[in-house]
Design a protein around this motif. Structure first.
Motif, mmCIF file in Angstrom:
data_model
loop_
_atom_site.group_PDB
_atom_site.id
_atom_site.type_symbol
_atom_site.label_atom_id
_atom_site.label_comp_id
_atom_site.label_asym_id
_atom_site.label_seq_id
_atom_site.Cartn_x
_atom_site.Cartn_y
_atom_site.Cartn_z
ATOM 1 N N VAL A 51 87.569 55.551 7.027
ATOM 2 C CA VAL A 51 88.108 55.776 5.807
ATOM 3 C C VAL A 51 89.205 54.309 5.370
ATOM 4 O O VAL A 51 89.822 53.903 6.269
ATOM 5 C CB VAL A 51 89.201 57.055 6.098
ATOM 6 N N GLU A 52 89.120 54.304 4.099
ATOM 7 C CA GLU A 52 89.722 53.193 3.527
ATOM 8 C C GLU A 52 91.058 54.252 2.894
ATOM 9 O O GLU A 52 91.118 55.146 2.053
ATOM 10 C CB GLU A 52 89.150 52.475 2.389
ATOM 11 N N GLY A 53 92.259 53.554 2.891
ATOM 12 C CA GLY A 53 93.564 54.112 2.205
ATOM 13 C C GLY A 53 94.770 53.656 2.857
ATOM 14 O O GLY A 53 94.584 53.095 4.038
ATOM 15 N N ALA A 54 95.979 53.976 2.261
ATOM 16 C CA ALA A 54 97.155 53.294 2.687
ATOM 17 C C ALA A 54 97.913 54.585 3.291
ATOM 18 O O ALA A 54 97.854 55.467 3.005
ATOM 19 C CB ALA A 54 98.018 52.580 1.343
ATOM 20 N N ALA A 70 75.688 51.262 9.905
ATOM 21 C CA ALA A 70 75.557 50.739 11.139
ATOM 22 C C ALA A 70 76.483 49.711 11.454
ATOM 23 O O ALA A 70 76.927 49.577 12.669
ATOM 24 C CB ALA A 70 74.051 50.127 11.376
ATOM 25 N N GLU A 71 76.740 48.547 10.517
ATOM 26 C CA GLU A 71 77.738 47.642 11.021
ATOM 27 C C GLU A 71 79.086 48.217 11.247
ATOM 28 O O GLU A 71 80.049 47.518 12.111
ATOM 29 C CB GLU A 71 77.599 46.614 10.027
ATOM 30 N N LEU A 72 79.522 49.148 10.483
ATOM 31 C CA LEU A 72 80.832 49.732 10.571
ATOM 32 C C LEU A 72 80.793 50.403 12.157
ATOM 33 O O LEU A 72 81.843 50.188 12.670
ATOM 34 C CB LEU A 72 81.001 51.077 9.669
ATOM 35 N N LEU A 73 79.849 51.041 12.502
ATOM 36 C CA LEU A 73 79.532 51.666 13.606
ATOM 37 C C LEU A 73 79.954 50.553 14.971
ATOM 38 O O LEU A 73 80.669 50.601 15.874
ATOM 39 C CB LEU A 73 78.630 52.451 13.876
ATOM 40 N N ARG A 74 79.270 49.282 14.706
ATOM 41 C CA ARG A 74 79.256 48.283 15.685
ATOM 42 C C ARG A 74 80.519 47.750 15.686
ATOM 43 O O ARG A 74 81.069 47.487 16.730
ATOM 44 C CB ARG A 74 78.266 47.175 15.366
ATOM 45 N N LEU A 75 81.175 47.434 14.685
ATOM 46 C CA LEU A 75 82.500 46.800 14.604
ATOM 47 C C LEU A 75 83.506 47.619 15.159
ATOM 48 O O LEU A 75 84.800 47.039 15.603
ATOM 49 C CB LEU A 75 82.962 46.363 13.079
ATOM 50 N N HIS A 76 83.481 48.716 15.113
ATOM 51 C CA HIS A 76 84.442 49.602 15.467
ATOM 52 C C HIS A 76 84.189 50.748 16.718
ATOM 53 O O HIS A 76 84.668 51.674 16.800
ATOM 54 C CB HIS A 76 85.267 50.473 14.230
ATOM 55 N N ALA A 77 83.374 50.043 17.390
ATOM 56 C CA ALA A 77 82.479 51.121 18.553
ATOM 57 C C ALA A 77 83.694 51.449 19.420
ATOM 58 O O ALA A 77 83.715 52.503 20.305
ATOM 59 C CB ALA A 77 81.291 50.142 19.148
ATOM 60 N N ALA A 125 85.549 61.058 15.562
ATOM 61 C CA ALA A 125 86.628 60.009 15.194
ATOM 62 C C ALA A 125 86.699 59.699 13.865
ATOM 63 O O ALA A 125 85.903 59.713 13.030
ATOM 64 C CB ALA A 125 85.895 58.731 16.057
ATOM 65 N N VAL A 126 87.795 59.444 13.697
ATOM 66 C CA VAL A 126 88.418 59.280 12.087
ATOM 67 C C VAL A 126 89.015 57.546 12.249
ATOM 68 O O VAL A 126 90.030 57.669 13.038
ATOM 69 C CB VAL A 126 89.297 60.144 11.636
ATOM 70 N N VAL A 127 88.305 56.743 11.807
ATOM 71 C CA VAL A 127 88.728 55.590 11.949
ATOM 72 C C VAL A 127 89.410 54.588 10.698
ATOM 73 O O VAL A 127 88.374 54.572 9.646
ATOM 74 C CB VAL A 127 87.772 54.705 12.670
ATOM 75 N N PRO A 128 90.662 54.229 10.503
ATOM 76 C CA PRO A 128 91.046 53.636 9.192
ATOM 77 C C PRO A 128 90.405 52.098 9.251
ATOM 78 O O PRO A 128 90.513 51.666 10.240
ATOM 79 C CB PRO A 128 92.460 53.663 9.444
ATOM 80 N N VAL A 129 90.115 51.790 8.076
ATOM 81 C CA VAL A 129 89.814 50.504 8.180
ATOM 82 C C VAL A 129 90.003 49.750 6.631
ATOM 83 O O VAL A 129 90.357 50.625 5.680
ATOM 84 C CB VAL A 129 88.123 50.280 7.921
#
Length: 530
Positions: free
Chosen positions: A471-474, A515-522, A497-501
């Motif tokens: 999720v994107e946001g402040a 897929a890249e989101l999953l790899r970056l934040h695995a 899992a809820v991951v802020p990016v």
């Protein structure tokens, strides 16, 4: 310089006849005959009038004919710009089809594209000729600057033009394949002329319009910019890639060039608003913002609509295989859109069907089926891949008398109460989790309805057998977000899992790379279910 270039145009064009009336070159040819001194294209380094661009295209075509490449596919290994346009149209004038390749693509992918396309020649800028030779050691590398200065072969061009039929390939765009091998979508002259004419007529594009190009030329969003501007007798402004990481400079460029029409990928609009580029937006001349590529997050759409109150916003839908788009919906500023933005109504001469797994038409409100598209603007198939073509371009099961081809999009849609179509997700983005078939886009939408969430994209971690929401946001409270989503989603749909990016990686075609989101934040910790 201008007078010399215009004098080299064929007498037939000056007299009003058309050598290219069945081809995608007809728009440029017509513009060169009717208003040769009008500016057709502008980039950072140069600009061409209609007369100049057509003359350079004919010169490049003459050079290709002389080199033995008439009627052949040609790879373009260039940064987008006026020179690349001249080279593209030169390939068409030589009776061939152009194959744009991203200069930043991995070497092996580039070589796979060359092999799949069957091209023997590569056109590059003179400064990139050595790099092209290293990347494509088996191909003949031609300098674009030299091609556009070749002498015009009037007889040769005329001979080639007479041999072109509207079903011939005009371009091949390579997209990601599910097997990891790029698939080349072959689009004919007929498909371009059909779609572009309808596109310009539908939205009333005018000679005084200025289109601000965002998309790279190997992405089919650019087809609307390139051919749409020519068909309308308008001007195309090619915005360099670097500006999209410099919002203030990009806004300055849009304002300085007096852009009136923006046909952009959703990801590009979201990137600009996420980087607060709209805070200094002063674009009173923009009258159309058209977007496509993926679902537009409601928050980002609101930001754009607030900053451009005079503009009309249009949601466009369609994969590369249907030649740009088949459906459109103009956003109603007074409508709440509680169910999300509909895909809209078909463009003229497009058949759009929603079929179930047995090939029966889906008619009931709330029912979900797969979207199929027909009409003369369909792509011809996949380059050198009959098996894949046969799977995707199928017979219309509702037409027993004659064979009618439909493209099977793989997109699932839901019928609304009034017959509107709403995107539900990809048939191939459907996952099986805890015994349930789940569309990840449904979870995205649930999170994007929560306060503070600018965008959400989910991915399935098959190794850990869990759904992850990015999720994107402040100042997001991810635990509260997860509980809020759990109130509107069935239990198995709720992400583990809820991951802020801060940002989301994009694929080459401008869509969020799940897929890249999953790899970056695995290794990020999952939010506790409690």
């Amino acid at each position: 310089m201008y007078e010399v270039l215009v004098k080299s145009a064929p007498a037939a064009v000056e007299a009003g006849a058309s050598a290219y009336r069945h081809t995608a070159l007809v728009f440029l040819e017509r513009g060169a005959a009717r208003h040769p001194g009008r500016v057709a294209v502008v980039d950072e380094r140069s600009s061409y009038t209609y007369g100049q661009l057509f003359s350079r295209a004919r010169r490049a075509g003459s050079g290709l004919i002389a080199g033995g490449y008439a009627g052949a596919p040609v790879v373009l290994f260039m940064e987008k710009g006026s020179l690349m346009l001249a080279a593209m149209f030169g390939v068409l004038a030589a009776g061939g089809c152009y194959v744009p390749v991203d200069m930043a693509a991995p070497v092996e992918r580039s070589r796979a594209v060359l092999k799949a396309s069957g091209a023997r020649a590569v056109i590059a800028a003179a400064s990139d000729r050595e790099a092209a030779r290293e990347r494509f050691p088996e191909a003949d590398v031609l300098a674009a600057e030299e091609l556009v200065e070749c002498p015009v072969d009037v007889a040769g061009l005329a001979r080639v033009a007479r041999g072109i039929v509207d079903s011939d390939a005009a371009y091949v765009l390579f997209t990601s394949g599910s097997t990891g091998t790029p698939k080349g979508v072959v689009v004919s002259h007929r498909a371009i002329v059909d779609f572009v004419g309808t596109f310009v007529e539908t939205f009333g594009l005018r000679p005084d319009d200025i289109l601000g190009n965002q998309a790279p030329f190997d992405f089919d969003v650019s087809v609307k910019d390139i051919y749409g501007s020519l068909a309308a007798g308008a001007r195309l402004v090619i915005l360099p890639r670097r500006l999209f990481s410099a919002p203030s400079e990009l806004m300055d460029a849009l304002r300085a060039h007096r852009v009136t029409v923006m046909v952009w990928a959703v990801a590009a609009l979201c990137l600009l608003s996420a980087l607060r580029g709209l805070e200094r937006a002063d674009l009173p001349r923009v009258r159309f913002v058209m977007f496509s590529g993926e679902v537009m997050p409601p928050h980002h759409l609101r930001l754009w609509m607030e900053r451009l109150p005079q503009a009309r916003f249009v949601n466009l839908y369609g994969p590369t295989e249907v030649t740009c788009n088949c459906l459109f919906h103009e956003v109603d500023r007074e409508r709440a859109y509680g169910d999300g933005l509909p895909l809209g109504e078909p463009f003229s001469n497009r058949r759009v069907l929603v079929l179930d797994g047995a090939g029966h038409e889906v008619r009931g409100s709330g029912e979900v089926g797969e979207l199929y598209v027909g009409g003369s603007a369909l792509a011809s198939g996949y380059a050198g891949d009959d098996e894949r073509t046969a799977r995707a371009f199928v017979r219309n099961p509702l037409q027993p008398l004659v064979r009618e081809t439909l493209y099977r999009t793989g997109d699932l849609v839901r019928l609304g109460d009034g017959g509107e179509l709403f995107f539900c997700g990809r048939a191939d983005n459907q996952i099986k989790h805890l015994g349930h078939r789940i569309e990840l886009e449904e979870i995205d939408a649930a999170f994007e309805r929560q306060p503070g969430v600018l965008r959400c994209r989910c991915a399935y971690d098959a190794r850990r057998q869990r759904i992850c929401a990015f999720v994107e946001g402040a100042d997001l409270d991810v635990r509260a977000l997860r509980h809020a989503a759990a109130r509107v989603l069935p239990g198995p749909f709720v992400p583990a899992a809820v991951v802020p990016v801060e940002t989301m990686p994009l694929t080459k075609n401008g869509k969020v790379d799940r897929a890249e989101l999953l790899r970056l934040h695995a290794d990020r910790r999952a939010v506790s279910p409690n």
